[in-house]
Design a protein around this motif. Sequence first.
Motif, PDB file in Angstrom:
ATOM      1  N   VAL A 284       0.848  -1.182   0.000  1.00  0.00           N
ATOM      2  CA  VAL A 284       0.000   0.000   0.000  1.00  0.00           C
ATOM      3  C   VAL A 284       0.891   1.242   0.000  1.00  0.00           C
ATOM      4  O   VAL A 284       1.835   1.336   0.786  1.00  0.00           O
ATOM      5  CB  VAL A 284      -0.943   0.027   1.223  1.00  0.00           C
ATOM      6  CG1 VAL A 284      -1.846   1.256   1.188  1.00  0.00           C
ATOM      7  CG2 VAL A 284      -1.786  -1.242   1.293  1.00  0.00           C
ATOM      8  N   VAL A 285       0.590   2.149  -0.905  1.00  0.00           N
ATOM      9  CA  VAL A 285       1.340   3.405  -0.968  1.00  0.00           C
ATOM     10  C   VAL A 285       0.365   4.513  -0.576  1.00  0.00           C
ATOM     11  O   VAL A 285      -0.708   4.649  -1.183  1.00  0.00           O
ATOM     12  CB  VAL A 285       1.900   3.641  -2.388  1.00  0.00           C
ATOM     13  CG1 VAL A 285       2.659   4.952  -2.450  1.00  0.00           C
ATOM     14  CG2 VAL A 285       2.798   2.477  -2.810  1.00  0.00           C
ATOM     15  N   PHE A 286       0.708   5.265   0.455  1.00  0.00           N
ATOM     16  CA  PHE A 286      -0.156   6.322   0.962  1.00  0.00           C
ATOM     17  C   PHE A 286      -0.551   7.273  -0.183  1.00  0.00           C
ATOM     18  O   PHE A 286       0.298   7.698  -0.971  1.00  0.00           O
ATOM     19  CB  PHE A 286       0.600   7.075   2.068  1.00  0.00           C
ATOM     20  CG  PHE A 286      -0.106   8.284   2.601  1.00  0.00           C
ATOM     21  CD1 PHE A 286      -1.389   8.185   3.117  1.00  0.00           C
ATOM     22  CD2 PHE A 286       0.519   9.524   2.601  1.00  0.00           C
ATOM     23  CE1 PHE A 286      -2.045   9.306   3.615  1.00  0.00           C
ATOM     24  CE2 PHE A 286      -0.123  10.647   3.095  1.00  0.00           C
ATOM     25  CZ  PHE A 286      -1.412  10.536   3.595  1.00  0.00           C
ATOM     26  N   GLY A 287      -1.848   7.578  -0.260  1.00  0.00           N
ATOM     27  CA  GLY A 287      -2.366   8.423  -1.328  1.00  0.00           C
ATOM     28  C   GLY A 287      -1.759   9.823  -1.354  1.00  0.00           C
ATOM     29  O   GLY A 287      -1.858  10.528  -2.357  1.00  0.00           O
TER      30      GLY A 287
ATOM     31  N   PHE B 159       2.446  -8.784   3.382  1.00  0.00           N
ATOM     32  CA  PHE B 159       2.572  -7.481   2.719  1.00  0.00           C
ATOM     33  C   PHE B 159       3.963  -6.893   2.864  1.00  0.00           C
ATOM     34  O   PHE B 159       4.757  -7.327   3.690  1.00  0.00           O
ATOM     35  CB  PHE B 159       1.522  -6.487   3.247  1.00  0.00           C
ATOM     36  CG  PHE B 159       1.648  -6.094   4.704  1.00  0.00           C
ATOM     37  CD1 PHE B 159       2.505  -5.062   5.100  1.00  0.00           C
ATOM     38  CD2 PHE B 159       0.881  -6.713   5.671  1.00  0.00           C
ATOM     39  CE1 PHE B 159       2.593  -4.675   6.433  1.00  0.00           C
ATOM     40  CE2 PHE B 159       0.960  -6.336   7.015  1.00  0.00           C
ATOM     41  CZ  PHE B 159       1.824  -5.315   7.393  1.00  0.00           C
ATOM     42  N   VAL B 160       4.174  -5.890   2.001  1.00  0.00           N
ATOM     43  CA  VAL B 160       5.364  -5.043   2.092  1.00  0.00           C
ATOM     44  C   VAL B 160       4.830  -3.643   2.351  1.00  0.00           C
ATOM     45  O   VAL B 160       3.838  -3.241   1.743  1.00  0.00           O
ATOM     46  CB  VAL B 160       6.145  -5.032   0.762  1.00  0.00           C
ATOM     47  CG1 VAL B 160       7.367  -4.130   0.851  1.00  0.00           C
ATOM     48  CG2 VAL B 160       6.553  -6.429   0.366  1.00  0.00           C
ATOM     49  N   LEU B 161       5.434  -2.929   3.275  1.00  0.00           N
ATOM     50  CA  LEU B 161       5.023  -1.546   3.508  1.00  0.00           C
ATOM     51  C   LEU B 161       6.285  -0.700   3.626  1.00  0.00           C
ATOM     52  O   LEU B 161       7.143  -0.982   4.456  1.00  0.00           O
ATOM     53  CB  LEU B 161       4.170  -1.457   4.782  1.00  0.00           C
ATOM     54  CG  LEU B 161       3.696  -0.055   5.183  1.00  0.00           C
ATOM     55  CD1 LEU B 161       2.860   0.603   4.092  1.00  0.00           C
ATOM     56  CD2 LEU B 161       2.883  -0.108   6.479  1.00  0.00           C
ATOM     57  N   TYR B 162       6.355   0.310   2.773  1.00  0.00           N
ATOM     58  CA  TYR B 162       7.570   1.138   2.742  1.00  0.00           C
ATOM     59  C   TYR B 162       7.531   2.176   3.853  1.00  0.00           C
ATOM     60  O   TYR B 162       6.501   2.794   4.105  1.00  0.00           O
ATOM     61  CB  TYR B 162       7.711   1.810   1.370  1.00  0.00           C
ATOM     62  CG  TYR B 162       8.100   0.786   0.332  1.00  0.00           C
ATOM     63  CD1 TYR B 162       9.439   0.546   0.046  1.00  0.00           C
ATOM     64  CD2 TYR B 162       7.145  -0.003  -0.291  1.00  0.00           C
ATOM     65  CE1 TYR B 162       9.807  -0.448  -0.851  1.00  0.00           C
ATOM     66  CE2 TYR B 162       7.493  -0.993  -1.193  1.00  0.00           C
ATOM     67  CZ  TYR B 162       8.824  -1.210  -1.469  1.00  0.00           C
ATOM     68  OH  TYR B 162       9.194  -2.198  -2.341  1.00  0.00           O
ATOM     69  N   THR B 163       8.666   2.353   4.477  1.00  0.00           N
ATOM     70  CA  THR B 163       8.754   3.358   5.522  1.00  0.00           C
ATOM     71  C   THR B 163      10.105   4.042   5.432  1.00  0.00           C
ATOM     72  O   THR B 163      11.038   3.506   4.848  1.00  0.00           O
ATOM     73  CB  THR B 163       8.514   2.740   6.913  1.00  0.00           C
ATOM     74  OG1 THR B 163       8.465   3.793   7.882  1.00  0.00           O
ATOM     75  CG2 THR B 163       9.603   1.774   7.318  1.00  0.00           C
ATOM     76  N   SER B 164      10.172   5.232   6.023  1.00  0.00           N
ATOM     77  CA  SER B 164      11.421   5.993   5.936  1.00  0.00           C
ATOM     78  C   SER B 164      12.429   5.452   6.925  1.00  0.00           C
ATOM     79  O   SER B 164      12.098   5.096   8.046  1.00  0.00           O
ATOM     80  CB  SER B 164      11.160   7.450   6.280  1.00  0.00           C
ATOM     81  OG  SER B 164      10.282   7.986   5.348  1.00  0.00           O
TER      82      SER B 164
ATOM     83  N   THR C 250       6.185   0.360  12.345  1.00  0.00           N
ATOM     84  CA  THR C 250       5.923  -0.413  11.139  1.00  0.00           C
ATOM     85  C   THR C 250       6.631  -1.771  11.266  1.00  0.00           C
ATOM     86  O   THR C 250       6.078  -2.814  10.925  1.00  0.00           O
ATOM     87  CB  THR C 250       6.483   0.335   9.900  1.00  0.00           C
ATOM     88  OG1 THR C 250       5.921   1.653   9.883  1.00  0.00           O
ATOM     89  CG2 THR C 250       6.127  -0.390   8.619  1.00  0.00           C
ATOM     90  N   GLU C 251       7.837  -1.734  11.782  1.00  0.00           N
ATOM     91  CA  GLU C 251       8.660  -2.936  11.892  1.00  0.00           C
ATOM     92  C   GLU C 251       8.116  -3.934  12.909  1.00  0.00           C
ATOM     93  O   GLU C 251       8.288  -5.135  12.755  1.00  0.00           O
ATOM     94  CB  GLU C 251      10.084  -2.558  12.316  1.00  0.00           C
ATOM     95  CG  GLU C 251      10.881  -1.776  11.280  1.00  0.00           C
ATOM     96  CD  GLU C 251      10.667  -0.271  11.334  1.00  0.00           C
ATOM     97  OE1 GLU C 251       9.652   0.185  11.909  1.00  0.00           O
ATOM     98  OE2 GLU C 251      11.505   0.462  10.795  1.00  0.00           O
ATOM     99  N   THR C 252       7.513  -3.435  13.975  1.00  0.00           N
ATOM    100  CA  THR C 252       7.052  -4.367  15.013  1.00  0.00           C
ATOM    101  C   THR C 252       5.693  -4.959  14.657  1.00  0.00           C
ATOM    102  O   THR C 252       5.288  -5.953  15.244  1.00  0.00           O
ATOM    103  CB  THR C 252       6.962  -3.720  16.413  1.00  0.00           C
ATOM    104  OG1 THR C 252       5.864  -2.806  16.428  1.00  0.00           O
ATOM    105  CG2 THR C 252       8.251  -3.018  16.809  1.00  0.00           C
ATOM    106  N   GLY C 253       4.973  -4.343  13.732  1.00  0.00           N
ATOM    107  CA  GLY C 253       3.714  -4.883  13.223  1.00  0.00           C
ATOM    108  C   GLY C 253       2.514  -4.697  14.133  1.00  0.00           C
ATOM    109  O   GLY C 253       1.397  -4.575  13.668  1.00  0.00           O
ATOM    110  N   ALA C 254       2.738  -4.708  15.445  1.00  0.00           N
ATOM    111  CA  ALA C 254       1.639  -4.624  16.403  1.00  0.00           C
ATOM    112  C   ALA C 254       2.144  -3.940  17.668  1.00  0.00           C
ATOM    113  O   ALA C 254       3.355  -3.746  17.837  1.00  0.00           O
ATOM    114  CB  ALA C 254       1.121  -6.023  16.726  1.00  0.00           C
TER     115      ALA C 254
END
Length: 660
Positions: free
Chosen positions: A167-170, A264-269, A431-435
């Motif tokens: 998902v890429v933030f709109g 999923f893959v989620l991109y983060t800075s 983001t890395e810890t997921g929860a």
Amino acid sequence: MSETHIPTLDNLSHETRSFAPSAEFVANAIAKPEQYEAAKANRLGYWADQARNTLTWDTDFTETLDWSEAPVAKWFVGGKVNAAYNALDRHVENGLGDRVAIHFEGEPGDTRSYTYAQLTEAVKQAANAFESLGVAKGDRVAVYLPMIPEAVITMLACARIGAIHSVVFGGFSADALRSRVDDAEAKLVVTADGTWRRGKPSSLKPAVDEALAKEGHTVQNVLVVKRNGEDVAWTPLDKWWHEVVETASNEHTAVGHDSEHPLFVLYTSGTTGKPKGIVHTTGGYLTQTAVTHRDTFDLHPESDVFWCTADIGWVTGHSYVTYAPLVNGSTQVMYEGTPDSPHQGRWWEIVQKYGVTILYTAPTAIRTFMKWGRSIPDSFDLSSLRVLGSVGEPINPEAWMWYRDVIGTNNGKNGERKEHPTPIVDTWWQTETGAHMIAPLPGITATKPGSAQVAVPGITVDVVDELGHSVADGEGGFLVIRDPWPAMLRGIWGDMDRYKDTYWSRFEGMYFAGDGAKKDEDGDIWLLGRVDDVMNVSGHRLSTTEIESSLVAHPYVAEAAVVGAKDETTGEAVVAFVILQVEPPEGEDVVATLRNHVGKDIGPIAKPRHIMVVPELPKTRSGKIMRRLLKDVAEGREVGDATTLADNTVMTQIAESMRK
Ligand code: WTA
């Protein structure tokens, strides 16, 4: 990393208030104190029980944790599980088909509610449609959608067939979208014509067109949801969602995927210019998100109405909009728009309308509401609320108290107040810890304004000094996680070395979170903000290096340094210092040009609040930019110790250029 110094939040050292849960809350609480003990006595056994009790497995697992290839974990090894089946079909099979899964509220005021039966059908149709477009297990699907039910449907349809969503933030630009599509080699893009922002149509599809205009990408189809009805250009890749998905068969059997199959893959800075694709897998992620959603929010799925205000473009939207609430069979609200459209009471109107019982939002939103004034929420009936959550950045005690006093004690429009304010849970995670990793449990913990306090059962966190030694109570240091946890990231997409280097090289055998933290006299944890080059603007992670690279790529700019300066509402604001290499044309507004350039390159959220053109940047003898000094300037403070500067006149030069 430039310099790691531990930040301090002075106001925290004076905070001593603490609020115990009411007897009534304790009596009905879902989480029990024994969970901490059970998890301490047998951590893996605890998680194995949670996994089996929370999820329906097609094949049971044979091993709880395989850590033999540390730091890459395998959880619930040998198990097979389908995320979409767990979020949908099984509830219908259990007789909950008529329960509302999602109450959707569009910004213009249109509404749609999906029962579990309806949402299951919609996801089955999408799964069939994606397969008919050639998407198979393991393929990547880029999702560039607003906060509409189709976003959740798309993610769950991917999960159902084993495709990996990204998902890429709109709010990210065409360029940012393209680099993420390329990195993950996405086969399908799902988007919409646009959305609504403050009463006006706001487009998305043109950014996809722009992103894919240049050849050399892997995308075979673009599915377009019709949302705002604006005219859109059409390319040979495009297909309407309503023509392909809504006409597809609603029969689709979910098969179990391996517990370690990527979800999923989620991109983060991160701390370098290139965003990292954080990889999450299925069994462990679903277990920990569902368990924490249940325990942290005291979820009673049969009666609660949960509302997480995060966008699905961020991890909070993944874990606590798409996955956990549905896996837990709860009813949730999803809102498309901004909090001030058409008026500043919109959120409270939504809480009142749907009888929201659990609200999960970010400190930046709370501070905005504080600024707008309490008379706005006071004029709505918020009596249904019973748990309030916070996430994204440290919540200052003042905002925490306002949240409690104004939102948490509202017992109706007539100014009635609750006898027992709703508990507030401040949840620390990444983001890395997921929860959730650190959070008070509302029926157990006596909460303290501004502190996330304790690790959730089964999680081992610590605060350590430079050498990795646990600090004493009352001391500060770096936040680490000592043991692997079910929802942990499994790596960075296509770059395992970077995964090891970023998180596992700072302290031997421990996960380095990148946050500073303090233990108080009771051993409770207070988060103090990032210790690396990651900024937190309105709860969104931005990389200083990424913005610097963008600025330097502009022909005007020779050098750039970016810092996050403290901001009352957004937590931090982006401030850039640039050295120009050319004399800009007569009449050119350099600052506006550069701000727009960053907006186009990364997205509007990354636009620097201020750009200062300076003659020099402060550097150490080894050439490292001393951002600490620039932060002093940006925050209007006296400049700190500058003795390690290669040229100690630089700060004077900068100060002079500011005065001009
Ligand atoms: C910060 C968001 C203090 C922290 C879920 C972390 C917090 C980063 C809190 C992750 C909190 C998040 N208190 N700081 N309750 N929650 N953070 O990946 O610096 O977007 O490292 O995940 O946000 O941001 P991310």
